[in-house]
Write an enzyme that holds these catalytic residues in place. Structure first.
Site, PDB file in Angstrom:
ATOM      1  N   ASN A 184     -13.733 -24.110  23.732  1.00 60.38           N
ATOM      2  CA  ASN A 184     -13.641 -23.253  24.913  1.00 60.38           C
ATOM      3  C   ASN A 184     -14.314 -23.885  26.120  1.00 60.38           C
ATOM      4  OD1 ASN A 184     -13.705 -21.071  26.789  1.00 60.38           O
ATOM      5  ND2 ASN A 184     -13.553 -19.616  25.119  1.00 60.38           N
ATOM      6  N   ASP A 185     -15.636 -23.891  26.132  1.00 55.76           N
ATOM      7  CA  ASP A 185     -16.366 -24.335  27.307  1.00 55.76           C
ATOM      8  C   ASP A 185     -16.137 -25.808  27.627  1.00 55.76           C
ATOM      9  OD1 ASP A 185     -17.594 -21.762  27.514  1.00 55.76           O
ATOM     10  OD2 ASP A 185     -18.888 -22.345  25.849  1.00 55.76           O
ATOM     11  N   VAL A 186     -15.891 -26.631  26.600  1.00 60.21           N
ATOM     12  CA  VAL A 186     -15.756 -28.075  26.818  1.00 60.21           C
ATOM     13  C   VAL A 186     -14.386 -28.452  27.381  1.00 60.21           C
ATOM     14  CG1 VAL A 186     -17.437 -28.645  25.034  1.00 60.21           C
ATOM     15  CG2 VAL A 186     -15.007 -28.481  24.439  1.00 60.21           C
TER      16      VAL A 186
END
Length: 489
Positions: A415-417
């Site tokens: 997700n965040d990466v």
């Protein structure tokens, strides 16, 4: 002669630590590196037990306690390591690291009590130390250093362990950074006062113990408070930093006991952990100061991250059959593994899909972000468990060079990466963090359970891009169905 043999064994063990650490730099040799270093540590422990003699020439005699502790700890560690799931590996690392910090702190406590008891037993001994207190002052510095660093590592690692398994939530209050700095200042003030000003006074013995345990209490408090507000994507950095703390604390124990192998091992762990922390901060385009003070990834950041409506709230789904068709007829596919893949224990079925597509002429590789997961190298360990070829793992820089020529990117639980807000939204808490630029590929398929934000608590605008399609469901179940669909094509 025995001392020379022990020194030689310590030297040999230190060499195995260096060789083991070197082998850990590549997944293909990491297992061998662990075995080499473990063999060296076993040799050093046995040599210390049977060859060490104190200043009076007496060998160790409390073998029942020593081997009892070794057996109990060995059995507990073995069962814990065998039972732990890959998703809980970061928690185990934090827990074991905390135990190392506690051990180093207890060594300092034991040595301080030993010295204090010695002073109380003879005023002549005390007067002798006062005449030549430079040696004792140096020893006190090392004792306090081991106490402070070990206690911070222990308390911080326990909080990190609790946050990783969901039992401890991110917590921050207004002015917390000032409180943290005040506690840290108090720790150093009390320690410096005791070592450099109180030592020359006749009241030293009476005041030393209360001040010493005050430093212990403050260090434990600081370890808790400085980790509590940190969360989200910064947890791998914190784990790495705490690991380096434990190494430095262990090195202090090596100084106290004049134990060369303990000193070497501690220095290696401290140096390696520090370098890894710096590299991970560089990979996130953040300074260590920002990680420790910025509270990146906490609940506040999540609130600031917006919601789906900020990006239009429109996303499109792709069916399993369509996803299988696209993957099957692609020339080049990059798979981006994330924590969701680990949670689902889907690394083996992912490897099966990769092999199936490769057999059909598709060029399949994996794009690895350095801070994906919950600890450094989490995705590498996950895929190694499934026997994925190390040659297929691309680091972030390599992967970003290949996305433009990639037909399909399959994002599995990351997700965040892969959040483009890191490049496009200055108001985002992750702005400036290098990401896997999956949006450059011709098509991106994202597998998630739902549209909920990732661990950093912020919305991902990638999900609303025109070239992105969502494939909802548990990663293992979805991959199993994809394998079935590809077989039928």
């Amino acid at each position: 002669m025995e001392l020379n043999v022990l020194t030689l064994i310590y030297l040999l063990s230190s060499i195995t630590f260096i060789i083991g650490l070197k082998n850990l730099s590549h997944p293909a040799t990491a297992r061998r590196g662990n075995l080499v270093a473990a063999a060296g540590m076993t040799l050093a422990i046995l040599a210390t037990i049977f060859l060490y003699k104190d200043e009076d020439g007496k060998p160790l005699h409390n073998y029942a306690w020593i081997f009892g502790g070794l057996i109990i700890g060995g059995i507990a560690g073995t069962f814990a390591a065998k039972k732990v799931k890959m998703t809980a590996m970061p928690e185990m690392v934090s827990l074991f690291n905390g135990m190392g910090g506690a051990c180093a702190a207890l060594i300092s406590v034991n040595e301080f009590l030993h010295v204090n008891k010695h002073f109380h037993s003879s005023s002549a001994d005390y007067q002798k130390i006062l005449v030549d207190n430079n040696f004792f002052r140096t020893e006190l510095i090392i004792i306090y250093a081991g106490l402070i660093i070990g206690s911070v590592s222990f308390a911080g690692s326990m909080i990190a362990w609790g946050k990783l398994n969901g039992k401890v939530k991110d917590f921050a209050f207004k002015g917390q950074h000032l409180v943290n700095l005040a506690i840290l200042a108090a720790i150093f003030i009390v320690a410096i006062y005791t070592i450099f000003f109180e030592l020359n006074k006749t009241t030293f013995i009476d005041l030393a113990s209360p001040l010493f345990f005050l430093v212990l209490l403050l260090s434990l408090s600081y370890g808790i408070l400085f980790v509590m507000p940190i969360g989200g994507a910064d947890m791998p950095v914190v784990i790495s930093l705490l690991n380096s703390f434990t190494g430095v604390a262990a090195a202090c124990g090596g100084f106290l006991y004049n134990n060369k192998v303990m000193l070497t091992g501690g220095i290696l762990v401290g140096a390696a952990g520090t370098l890894l922390t710096i590299l991970m901060c560089k990979a996130m385009n953040r300074s260590l100061k920002n990680v420790l003070i910025g509270s990146f990834g906490g609940s506040a950041a999540g609130a600031a991250g917006g919601n789906g409506q900020a990006h239009g709230g429109v996303y499109k789904e792709v069916s399993l059959s369509d996803a299988a068709t696209v993957l099957n007829y692609a020339n080049k596919v990059l798979i981006v593994p994330g924590y969701g893949l680990a949670v689902a224990q889907a690394q083996h079925i992912c490897h099966e899909l990769e092999k199936m597509l490769t057999d059909r002429g598709v060029d399949v590789k994996y794009a690895i972000h350095p801070v994906a997961g919950r600890m450094p190298g989490h995705m590498n360990v996950l895929l190694a468990e499934a026997d994925v070829s190390y040659d297929l793992l691309l680091e972030m820089e390599q992967a970003n060079d290949e996305f433009r020529s990639t037909d399909v990117v399959l994002v599995l639980g990351a997700n965040d990466v892969v959040n483009p807000a890191a490049k496009t939204d200055p108001s985002s808490p992750i702005y400036g963090m290098p990401i896997l630029e999956v949006e450059d590929a011709r098509m991106t398929i994202v597998n998630k359970r739902s549209m909920k934000p990732g661990y950093a608590g912020i919305e991902n605008e990638l999900f609303f891009r025109s070239k992105t399609s969502m494939l909802f469901g548990d990663a293992k179940s979805v991959l199993q169905q994809l394998v079935g669909e590809v077989k039928n094509l």
